[in-house]
Design a protein around this motif. Sequence first.
Motif, PDB file in Angstrom:
ATOM      1  N   ARG A   9     -87.444  79.792 -66.685  1.00  0.00           N
ATOM      2  CA  ARG A   9     -86.339  80.842 -66.332  1.00  0.00           C
ATOM      3  C   ARG A   9     -86.739  81.409 -65.258  1.00  0.00           C
ATOM      4  NH1 ARG A   9     -83.024  78.342 -69.122  1.00  0.00           N
ATOM      5  NH2 ARG A   9     -83.308  77.831 -70.987  1.00  0.00           N
ATOM      6  N   LEU A  10     -85.612  81.548 -64.234  1.00  0.00           N
ATOM      7  CA  LEU A  10     -85.618  82.510 -63.156  1.00  0.00           C
ATOM      8  C   LEU A  10     -85.127  83.925 -63.554  1.00  0.00           C
ATOM      9  CD1 LEU A  10     -84.597  79.680 -60.417  1.00  0.00           C
ATOM     10  CD2 LEU A  10     -87.020  80.666 -60.995  1.00  0.00           C
ATOM     11  N   TYR A  11     -85.298  84.712 -63.000  1.00  0.00           N
ATOM     12  CA  TYR A  11     -84.863  86.155 -63.456  1.00  0.00           C
ATOM     13  C   TYR A  11     -83.268  86.203 -62.560  1.00  0.00           C
ATOM     14  CZ  TYR A  11     -89.592  87.311 -64.703  1.00  0.00           C
ATOM     15  OH  TYR A  11     -90.699  87.188 -65.200  1.00  0.00           O
ATOM     16  N   ARG A  12     -82.212  86.429 -63.591  1.00  0.00           N
ATOM     17  CA  ARG A  12     -81.211  86.432 -63.023  1.00  0.00           C
ATOM     18  C   ARG A  12     -80.626  87.489 -62.270  1.00  0.00           C
ATOM     19  NH1 ARG A  12     -78.026  82.738 -65.604  1.00  0.00           N
ATOM     20  NH2 ARG A  12     -75.854  84.163 -65.545  1.00  0.00           N
ATOM     21  N   GLY A  13     -81.310  88.591 -62.327  1.00  0.00           N
ATOM     22  CA  GLY A  13     -80.933  89.763 -61.662  1.00  0.00           C
ATOM     23  C   GLY A  13     -81.479  89.842 -60.569  1.00  0.00           C
ATOM     24  N   GLN A  14     -82.628  89.298 -60.087  1.00  0.00           N
ATOM     25  CA  GLN A  14     -83.298  89.082 -58.818  1.00  0.00           C
ATOM     26  C   GLN A  14     -82.742  88.216 -57.796  1.00  0.00           C
ATOM     27  OE1 GLN A  14     -85.383  91.404 -58.174  1.00  0.00           O
ATOM     28  NE2 GLN A  14     -85.888  92.244 -60.150  1.00  0.00           N
ATOM     29  N   THR A  15     -82.980  88.398 -56.500  1.00  0.00           N
ATOM     30  CA  THR A  15     -82.577  87.324 -55.422  1.00  0.00           C
ATOM     31  C   THR A  15     -83.288  86.262 -55.461  1.00  0.00           C
ATOM     32  OG1 THR A  15     -83.691  88.509 -53.708  1.00  0.00           O
ATOM     33  CG2 THR A  15     -81.468  89.121 -54.164  1.00  0.00           C
ATOM     34  N   LEU A  16     -83.101  85.157 -54.601  1.00  0.00           N
ATOM     35  CA  LEU A  16     -83.776  84.018 -54.294  1.00  0.00           C
ATOM     36  C   LEU A  16     -85.156  84.433 -53.653  1.00  0.00           C
ATOM     37  CD1 LEU A  16     -84.689  81.191 -54.588  1.00  0.00           C
ATOM     38  CD2 LEU A  16     -83.142  80.614 -52.734  1.00  0.00           C
ATOM     39  N   ARG A  17     -84.709  85.450 -52.569  1.00  0.00           N
ATOM     40  CA  ARG A  17     -85.882  85.852 -51.675  1.00  0.00           C
ATOM     41  C   ARG A  17     -87.097  86.749 -52.391  1.00  0.00           C
ATOM     42  NH1 ARG A  17     -88.046  84.140 -47.030  1.00  0.00           N
ATOM     43  NH2 ARG A  17     -89.897  84.678 -48.464  1.00  0.00           N
ATOM     44  N   TRP A  18     -86.442  87.455 -53.549  1.00  0.00           N
ATOM     45  CA  TRP A  18     -87.351  88.075 -54.515  1.00  0.00           C
ATOM     46  C   TRP A  18     -88.377  86.938 -54.826  1.00  0.00           C
ATOM     47  CZ3 TRP A  18     -88.895  87.879 -59.574  1.00  0.00           C
ATOM     48  CH2 TRP A  18     -89.742  89.025 -59.931  1.00  0.00           C
ATOM     49  N   HIS A  19     -87.702  85.947 -55.699  1.00  0.00           N
ATOM     50  CA  HIS A  19     -88.678  84.922 -56.135  1.00  0.00           C
ATOM     51  C   HIS A  19     -89.415  84.268 -55.280  1.00  0.00           C
ATOM     52  CE1 HIS A  19     -85.396  85.357 -59.301  1.00  0.00           C
ATOM     53  NE2 HIS A  19     -86.489  84.598 -60.258  1.00  0.00           N
ATOM     54  N   MET A  20     -89.048  83.823 -54.068  1.00  0.00           N
ATOM     55  CA  MET A  20     -89.847  83.536 -52.847  1.00  0.00           C
ATOM     56  C   MET A  20     -91.174  84.331 -52.665  1.00  0.00           C
ATOM     57  SD  MET A  20     -86.714  82.081 -50.370  1.00  0.00           S
ATOM     58  CE  MET A  20     -87.672  81.551 -49.077  1.00  0.00           C
ATOM     59  N   ASP A  21     -90.652  85.729 -52.346  1.00  0.00           N
ATOM     60  CA  ASP A  21     -91.735  86.375 -52.036  1.00  0.00           C
ATOM     61  C   ASP A  21     -92.839  86.533 -53.405  1.00  0.00           C
ATOM     62  OD1 ASP A  21     -90.490  87.045 -49.963  1.00  0.00           O
ATOM     63  OD2 ASP A  21     -89.664  88.590 -50.410  1.00  0.00           O
ATOM     64  N   PHE A  22     -92.332  86.627 -54.476  1.00  0.00           N
ATOM     65  CA  PHE A  22     -93.350  86.857 -55.794  1.00  0.00           C
ATOM     66  C   PHE A  22     -94.343  85.338 -55.551  1.00  0.00           C
ATOM     67  CE2 PHE A  22     -94.168  85.437 -60.024  1.00  0.00           C
ATOM     68  CZ  PHE A  22     -95.004  86.470 -60.344  1.00  0.00           C
ATOM     69  N   ILE A  23     -93.701  84.008 -55.604  1.00  0.00           N
ATOM     70  CA  ILE A  23     -94.461  83.120 -55.530  1.00  0.00           C
ATOM     71  C   ILE A  23     -95.655  82.989 -54.347  1.00  0.00           C
ATOM     72  CG2 ILE A  23     -94.666  80.385 -55.376  1.00  0.00           C
ATOM     73  CD1 ILE A  23     -92.907  81.127 -57.812  1.00  0.00           C
ATOM     74  N   ARG A  24     -95.090  83.583 -53.033  1.00  0.00           N
ATOM     75  CA  ARG A  24     -95.863  83.499 -52.120  1.00  0.00           C
ATOM     76  C   ARG A  24     -97.030  84.539 -52.282  1.00  0.00           C
ATOM     77  NH1 ARG A  24     -92.965  85.523 -46.393  1.00  0.00           N
ATOM     78  NH2 ARG A  24     -94.718  84.714 -44.872  1.00  0.00           N
TER      79      ARG A  24
ATOM     80  N   ASP B 199     -78.539  74.541 -48.573  1.00  0.00           N
ATOM     81  CA  ASP B 199     -77.447  75.397 -48.313  1.00  0.00           C
ATOM     82  C   ASP B 199     -77.579  76.571 -49.278  1.00  0.00           C
ATOM     83  OD1 ASP B 199     -75.205  76.455 -47.130  1.00  0.00           O
ATOM     84  OD2 ASP B 199     -73.905  75.093 -48.215  1.00  0.00           O
ATOM     85  N   LEU B 200     -78.713  77.300 -49.633  1.00  0.00           N
ATOM     86  CA  LEU B 200     -78.831  78.268 -50.406  1.00  0.00           C
ATOM     87  C   LEU B 200     -78.978  79.624 -49.741  1.00  0.00           C
ATOM     88  CD1 LEU B 200     -81.680  76.850 -52.674  1.00  0.00           C
ATOM     89  CD2 LEU B 200     -79.211  77.058 -53.351  1.00  0.00           C
ATOM     90  N   ARG B 201     -78.383  80.779 -50.438  1.00  0.00           N
ATOM     91  CA  ARG B 201     -78.684  82.063 -49.775  1.00  0.00           C
ATOM     92  C   ARG B 201     -79.583  82.862 -50.465  1.00  0.00           C
ATOM     93  NH1 ARG B 201     -73.064  80.971 -49.882  1.00  0.00           N
ATOM     94  NH2 ARG B 201     -72.775  82.257 -51.621  1.00  0.00           N
ATOM     95  N   PRO B 202     -80.738  83.418 -49.599  1.00  0.00           N
ATOM     96  CA  PRO B 202     -81.634  84.049 -50.191  1.00  0.00           C
ATOM     97  C   PRO B 202     -81.448  85.269 -50.829  1.00  0.00           C
ATOM     98  CG  PRO B 202     -81.991  83.780 -47.827  1.00  0.00           C
ATOM     99  CD  PRO B 202     -80.858  82.996 -48.211  1.00  0.00           C
ATOM    100  N   GLN B 203     -80.391  85.867 -50.050  1.00  0.00           N
ATOM    101  CA  GLN B 203     -80.174  87.403 -50.613  1.00  0.00           C
ATOM    102  C   GLN B 203     -79.277  87.496 -51.851  1.00  0.00           C
ATOM    103  OE1 GLN B 203     -82.310  89.377 -49.625  1.00  0.00           O
ATOM    104  NE2 GLN B 203     -82.822  88.399 -47.468  1.00  0.00           N
ATOM    105  N   GLN B 204     -78.774  86.156 -52.357  1.00  0.00           N
ATOM    106  CA  GLN B 204     -77.899  86.088 -53.430  1.00  0.00           C
ATOM    107  C   GLN B 204     -78.695  86.403 -54.786  1.00  0.00           C
ATOM    108  OE1 GLN B 204     -75.313  83.206 -53.475  1.00  0.00           O
ATOM    109  NE2 GLN B 204     -74.402  83.443 -55.505  1.00  0.00           N
ATOM    110  N   ALA B 205     -78.205  87.142 -55.646  1.00  0.00           N
ATOM    111  CA  ALA B 205     -78.893  87.262 -57.087  1.00  0.00           C
ATOM    112  C   ALA B 205     -78.638  85.846 -57.872  1.00  0.00           C
ATOM    113  CB  ALA B 205     -78.339  88.477 -58.233  1.00  0.00           C
ATOM    114  N   LEU B 206     -79.699  85.537 -58.517  1.00  0.00           N
ATOM    115  CA  LEU B 206     -79.652  84.224 -59.277  1.00  0.00           C
ATOM    116  C   LEU B 206     -78.422  84.131 -60.226  1.00  0.00           C
ATOM    117  CD1 LEU B 206     -81.865  81.866 -59.023  1.00  0.00           C
ATOM    118  CD2 LEU B 206     -82.648  83.819 -57.735  1.00  0.00           C
ATOM    119  N   ARG B 207     -77.984  85.264 -60.765  1.00  0.00           N
ATOM    120  CA  ARG B 207     -76.920  85.337 -61.644  1.00  0.00           C
ATOM    121  C   ARG B 207     -75.566  84.669 -61.064  1.00  0.00           C
ATOM    122  NH1 ARG B 207     -76.903  90.725 -61.367  1.00  0.00           N
ATOM    123  NH2 ARG B 207     -77.889  91.012 -63.322  1.00  0.00           N
ATOM    124  N   GLY B 208     -75.446  84.645 -59.705  1.00  0.00           N
ATOM    125  CA  GLY B 208     -74.482  84.229 -59.087  1.00  0.00           C
ATOM    126  C   GLY B 208     -74.581  82.713 -58.717  1.00  0.00           C
TER     127      GLY B 208
END
Length: 294
Positions: free
Chosen positions: A86-101, A120-129
């Motif tokens: 499960r990814l965190y729906r309230g966080q952005t993809l960039r947040w997830h990338m920085d976390f894994i990094r 074609d993904l937007r890193p600043q978009q929250a996962l819920r969208g």
Amino acid sequence: MTPAIALTGVRKRYDDFALHDIDLTLPRGQVMGLVGVNGAGKSSLLRMLMGLVRADGGEVEVLGQRLPQAQVAVKRQIGYASDDMRLYRGQTLRWHMDFIRSVYPEWDEPYAQTLLKRFDLRPQQALRGFSHGQRVKALLLLIFARHPRLLLLDEPTTGLDPVARGEVLDAIAEVLRDEERSILFSSHNTADIEQIADSITFLHAGKVIASRDKETFLDNWRRIVCRGAVTDALRMLPGMASIRDSAPMVELKTGAFDDSTLPALQALGLSVESEEPMPLEDIFVTTVRGSHNA
Ligand SMILES: Nc1ncnc2c1ncn2[C@@H]1O[C@H](COP(=O)(O)OP(=O)(O)OP(=O)(O)O)[C@@H](O)[C@H]1O
């Protein structure tokens, strides 16, 4: 070189389901497609390889190390994608990338950027969208960019539109250009498996009912249409998996086709009208039906 995955006599029992004596080997640098109907045990098997489920018996070796003993070390080298993640729906993809990094020093930011564009993904978009397809692609990006040595992908293409499926399959194929990486991926979609797998395993009711390299699979199976009568001798021919009698024609499906098959049919008084390879889906369905009759 030790294989990426080596399972020997692996068993797992739940109340209403069991994995039975699973023997499976995935050589390094190869893709294995795991095909099975709903409830066949595909996810249970992948979870076991990821160390999320413990086998009741048998030996589980991943990247040359025994589970569960080496679980912590092995897990770091595995990329596991499934509905369990499960990814965190309230966080952005960039947040997830920085976390894994921050957790994985192997994180490859230039490659992550390439995948962002490709998917074609937007890193600043929250996962819920994100749509379902975008979520799957985001998860694969987070896994691929840390270059795990083994990828366990549980139905990565299910629910994707044809364009997204193509992008995901291309990305999987690209991961394999590095010969050290190995992939086990499950799917209901035999076309996907046919496209990228080196070897194919059919799992049914918790049992491996066939496991071979793809070329051998496709070479060994044929649909043959003949004119003549169905006899016991015909039923006894090696590999005869299905016989449909529509007198005066007979449709045969065999999983042991070779140079001797057509002469053997002629010797039984059948005249062969056509002989053609079978798509993987037909091979799968015929094999599953055969396992019920066995
Ligand atoms: N923790 C568990 N406890 C009890 N039964 C379980 C557990 N995990 C899986 N099962 C059962 O094991 C069987 C196989 O499930 P699994 O999810 O491995 O199949 P699958 O091949 O991945 O199916 P699908 O294609 O539908 O995802 C099912 O009958 C399921 O109910």
